[in-house]
Design a protein around this motif. Structure first.
Motif, PDB file in Angstrom:
ATOM      1  N   ARG A 159       0.903  -1.380  -0.236  1.00 11.38           N
ATOM      2  CA  ARG A 159      -0.289  -0.120  -0.169  1.00 11.38           C
ATOM      3  C   ARG A 159       0.959   1.121   0.161  1.00 11.38           C
ATOM      4  NH1 ARG A 159      -0.666   3.158   4.228  1.00 11.38           N
ATOM      5  NH2 ARG A 159      -0.026   1.848   5.933  1.00 11.38           N
ATOM      6  N   LYS A 160       2.022   1.341   0.898  1.00 10.77           N
ATOM      7  CA  LYS A 160       2.331   2.735   0.763  1.00 10.77           C
ATOM      8  C   LYS A 160       3.574   2.595  -0.867  1.00 10.77           C
ATOM      9  CE  LYS A 160       3.819   1.761   5.657  1.00 10.77           C
ATOM     10  NZ  LYS A 160       5.447   1.700   6.072  1.00 10.77           N
ATOM     11  N   ILE A 209      -1.925  -4.915  -8.189  1.00 12.76           N
ATOM     12  CA  ILE A 209      -2.248  -5.589  -7.029  1.00 12.76           C
ATOM     13  C   ILE A 209      -1.500  -4.880  -5.470  1.00 12.76           C
ATOM     14  CG2 ILE A 209      -2.186  -7.703  -5.969  1.00 12.76           C
ATOM     15  CD1 ILE A 209      -2.272  -8.788  -8.954  1.00 12.76           C
ATOM     16  N   ILE A 210      -2.124  -4.717  -4.814  1.00 13.45           N
ATOM     17  CA  ILE A 210      -2.127  -3.884  -3.682  1.00 13.45           C
ATOM     18  C   ILE A 210      -2.499  -4.229  -2.230  1.00 13.45           C
ATOM     19  CG2 ILE A 210      -2.655  -1.923  -2.383  1.00 13.45           C
ATOM     20  CD1 ILE A 210      -1.130  -1.919  -5.447  1.00 13.45           C
ATOM     21  N   ILE A 211      -1.482  -5.341  -1.835  1.00 12.53           N
ATOM     22  CA  ILE A 211      -0.989  -6.012  -0.772  1.00 12.53           C
ATOM     23  C   ILE A 211      -1.037  -4.633   1.024  1.00 12.53           C
ATOM     24  CG2 ILE A 211       0.099  -7.363   1.145  1.00 12.53           C
ATOM     25  CD1 ILE A 211       1.287  -8.463  -2.107  1.00 12.53           C
ATOM     26  N   THR A 212      -1.928  -4.877   1.296  1.00 16.41           N
ATOM     27  CA  THR A 212      -2.487  -4.207   2.925  1.00 16.41           C
ATOM     28  C   THR A 212      -2.978  -5.617   3.859  1.00 16.41           C
ATOM     29  OG1 THR A 212      -3.158  -2.196   3.074  1.00 16.41           O
ATOM     30  CG2 THR A 212      -5.093  -3.403   1.958  1.00 16.41           C
ATOM     31  N   ARG A 213      -3.178  -4.654   5.668  1.00 20.09           N
ATOM     32  CA  ARG A 213      -3.557  -4.651   5.961  1.00 20.09           C
ATOM     33  C   ARG A 213      -4.792  -4.627   6.123  1.00 20.09           C
ATOM     34  NH1 ARG A 213       1.741  -4.088   8.015  1.00 20.09           N
ATOM     35  NH2 ARG A 213       2.789  -5.665   8.009  1.00 20.09           N
ATOM     36  N   GLN A 214      -5.009  -2.993   5.671  1.00 22.57           N
ATOM     37  CA  GLN A 214      -5.841  -2.478   5.851  1.00 22.57           C
ATOM     38  C   GLN A 214      -8.156  -3.293   5.156  1.00 22.57           C
ATOM     39  OE1 GLN A 214      -5.651   1.239   5.393  1.00 22.57           O
ATOM     40  NE2 GLN A 214      -3.265   1.732   6.598  1.00 22.57           N
ATOM     41  N   LYS A 215      -8.556  -3.360   5.832  1.00 22.28           N
ATOM     42  CA  LYS A 215      -9.909  -4.018   5.836  1.00 22.28           C
ATOM     43  C   LYS A 215     -10.929  -3.220   4.615  1.00 22.28           C
ATOM     44  CE  LYS A 215      -8.611  -8.678   6.837  1.00 22.28           C
ATOM     45  NZ  LYS A 215      -7.924  -8.845   6.077  1.00 22.28           N
ATOM     46  N   TYR A 221      -9.643  -0.890   2.722  1.00 20.06           N
ATOM     47  CA  TYR A 221      -9.053   0.131   2.354  1.00 20.06           C
ATOM     48  C   TYR A 221      -9.260   0.174   0.667  1.00 20.06           C
ATOM     49  CZ  TYR A 221      -4.904   2.310  -0.652  1.00 20.06           C
ATOM     50  OH  TYR A 221      -3.899   3.307  -0.661  1.00 20.06           O
ATOM     51  N   THR A 222      -9.560   0.672  -0.085  1.00 22.68           N
ATOM     52  CA  THR A 222      -9.675   0.711  -1.685  1.00 22.68           C
ATOM     53  C   THR A 222      -8.457   1.516  -2.420  1.00 22.68           C
ATOM     54  OG1 THR A 222     -11.152   2.737  -1.573  1.00 22.68           O
ATOM     55  CG2 THR A 222     -12.734  -0.049  -1.490  1.00 22.68           C
ATOM     56  N   TYR A 223      -8.825   1.208  -3.536  1.00 24.68           N
ATOM     57  CA  TYR A 223      -7.767   2.083  -4.459  1.00 24.68           C
ATOM     58  C   TYR A 223      -8.263   2.226  -5.905  1.00 24.68           C
ATOM     59  CZ  TYR A 223      -4.606   5.679  -5.393  1.00 24.68           C
ATOM     60  OH  TYR A 223      -3.823   6.894  -5.583  1.00 24.68           O
ATOM     61  N   GLU A 224      -8.857   3.277  -6.428  1.00 18.96           N
ATOM     62  CA  GLU A 224      -9.862   2.446  -7.457  1.00 18.96           C
ATOM     63  C   GLU A 224      -8.608   2.966  -8.701  1.00 18.96           C
ATOM     64  OE1 GLU A 224     -11.838   5.514 -11.532  1.00 18.96           O
ATOM     65  OE2 GLU A 224     -11.915   6.792  -9.058  1.00 18.96           O
ATOM     66  N   GLY A 225      -8.950   1.521  -9.711  1.00 16.44           N
ATOM     67  CA  GLY A 225      -8.046   0.424 -10.582  1.00 16.44           C
ATOM     68  C   GLY A 225      -7.253  -0.124 -10.421  1.00 16.44           C
ATOM     69  N   CYS A 226      -7.262  -0.424  -8.951  1.00 14.65           N
ATOM     70  CA  CYS A 226      -6.329  -1.574  -7.971  1.00 14.65           C
ATOM     71  C   CYS A 226      -7.016  -2.564  -7.494  1.00 14.65           C
ATOM     72  CB  CYS A 226      -5.442  -1.051  -7.467  1.00 14.65           C
ATOM     73  SG  CYS A 226      -4.246   0.567  -7.417  1.00 14.65           S
ATOM     74  N   ILE A 227      -6.794  -4.026  -7.607  1.00 14.21           N
ATOM     75  CA  ILE A 227      -6.759  -5.088  -6.558  1.00 14.21           C
ATOM     76  C   ILE A 227      -6.297  -4.692  -5.433  1.00 14.21           C
ATOM     77  CG2 ILE A 227      -7.047  -7.753  -6.862  1.00 14.21           C
ATOM     78  CD1 ILE A 227      -6.543  -7.700  -9.924  1.00 14.21           C
ATOM     79  N   ILE A 228      -6.631  -5.525  -4.434  1.00 16.69           N
ATOM     80  CA  ILE A 228      -6.194  -5.199  -3.296  1.00 16.69           C
ATOM     81  C   ILE A 228      -6.679  -6.198  -2.843  1.00 16.69           C
ATOM     82  CG2 ILE A 228      -6.969  -3.321  -0.859  1.00 16.69           C
ATOM     83  CD1 ILE A 228      -6.612  -2.000  -2.768  1.00 16.69           C
ATOM     84  N   VAL A 229      -5.597  -7.212  -1.658  1.00 16.52           N
ATOM     85  CA  VAL A 229      -5.798  -8.712  -1.230  1.00 16.52           C
ATOM     86  C   VAL A 229      -4.909  -7.528   0.034  1.00 16.52           C
ATOM     87  CG1 VAL A 229      -5.341  -9.020  -3.322  1.00 16.52           C
ATOM     88  CG2 VAL A 229      -3.566  -8.843  -2.073  1.00 16.52           C
ATOM     89  N   TYR A 230      -4.252  -9.150   0.795  1.00 16.19           N
ATOM     90  CA  TYR A 230      -4.536  -9.003   2.755  1.00 16.19           C
ATOM     91  C   TYR A 230      -3.459  -9.786   2.620  1.00 16.19           C
ATOM     92  CZ  TYR A 230      -8.920  -6.858   2.278  1.00 16.19           C
ATOM     93  OH  TYR A 230      -9.931  -5.551   1.472  1.00 16.19           O
ATOM     94  N   SER A 231      -2.401 -10.592   1.486  1.00 18.67           N
ATOM     95  CA  SER A 231      -1.027 -11.203   1.611  1.00 18.67           C
ATOM     96  C   SER A 231      -0.464 -10.936   0.404  1.00 18.67           C
ATOM     97  CB  SER A 231      -1.744 -12.442   2.573  1.00 18.67           C
ATOM     98  OG  SER A 231      -2.598 -13.522   1.023  1.00 18.67           O
ATOM     99  N   GLU A 288       8.997  -4.569   2.696  1.00 23.54           N
ATOM    100  CA  GLU A 288       8.654  -5.581   3.485  1.00 23.54           C
ATOM    101  C   GLU A 288       7.901  -6.390   2.773  1.00 23.54           C
ATOM    102  OE1 GLU A 288       7.811  -7.798   6.113  1.00 23.54           O
ATOM    103  OE2 GLU A 288       8.912  -5.680   6.586  1.00 23.54           O
ATOM    104  N   ILE A 289       7.948  -5.698   1.332  1.00 26.09           N
ATOM    105  CA  ILE A 289       6.994  -6.850   0.539  1.00 26.09           C
ATOM    106  C   ILE A 289       8.096  -7.549  -0.583  1.00 26.09           C
ATOM    107  CG2 ILE A 289       5.625  -7.327  -2.028  1.00 26.09           C
ATOM    108  CD1 ILE A 289       4.293  -6.005   1.034  1.00 26.09           C
ATOM    109  N   TYR A 290       9.155  -7.244  -1.264  1.00 30.54           N
ATOM    110  CA  TYR A 290      10.530  -7.927  -1.195  1.00 30.54           C
ATOM    111  C   TYR A 290      10.829  -8.951  -0.241  1.00 30.54           C
ATOM    112  CZ  TYR A 290      10.811  -4.077  -4.873  1.00 30.54           C
ATOM    113  OH  TYR A 290      11.015  -3.012  -6.263  1.00 30.54           O
TER     114      TYR A 290
END
Length: 163
Positions: free
Chosen positions: A45-46, A61-67, A69-79, A100-102
């Motif tokens: 997310r950051k 594709i965006i990974i976030t812990r924030q349940k 969270y939305t962002y137009e044009g993105c797929i949001i996932v949690y892991s 952190e993702i790396y």
């Protein structure tokens, strides 16, 4: 699926500070765009928020812990697992950051496209150490500093030796 980490890191593995890159290297941006366009890209997310929105001509594709969270044009996932499951299984997928993702994905990666920037900077995000027992450097292209590039850098391609 081929999982490729793509990053620009200083000699001390620094990626950025305060959610910003610490250099401007136009030829690195061109290479990044050429390699990732048309592909699925996975980021935290950051990283997304540091870029002024999703990158065009790619599936973001965006990974976030924030349940919520939305962002137009993105797929949001949690892991990371969810992110990879959302990608085509027969294509190359790019992990584009941040630190952190790396760190979470390097053990699953098949390839690393690293721009090694010849400087050492203060940072709060770092690329993981590349273990040369597990990775083989297959290509190195040197780029000297010039009027558009503040530092010398090398495009490095690493491939996994053993899983």
């Amino acid at each position: 699926m081929t999982i490729t980490l793509i990053a620009a890191a200083a000699e001390n593995n620094a990626l950025g500070k305060d959610n910003q890159m610490v250099w401007r290297l136009p030829d690195d941006f061109k290479r990044f765009k050429a390699l990732t366009t048309g592909h699925h890209i996975v980021m935290g997310r950051k990283t997304l928020e540091s870029m002024d929105g999703p990158l065009p001509n790619r599936t973001n594709i965006i990974i976030t812990r924030q349940k919520e969270y939305t962002y137009e044009g993105c797929i949001i996932v949690y892991s990371l697992e969810e992110a990879l499951a959302a990608c085509p299984q027969n294509e190359e997928v790019f992990i584009i950051g941040g630190g952190e993702i790396y760190k979470q994905s390097i053990d699953n990666a098949d390839k690393i496209e690293l721009t090694r920037v010849h400087t050492t900077v203060k940072a709060d995000a770092f690329f993981p150490e590349i273990d040369e027992k597990k990775w083989k450097l297959t290509e190195k292209v040197f780029h000297p500093k010039d009027e558009k590039h503040q530092y010398d850098f090398v495009f490095e391609t690493w491939v996994r030796k053993i899983r």
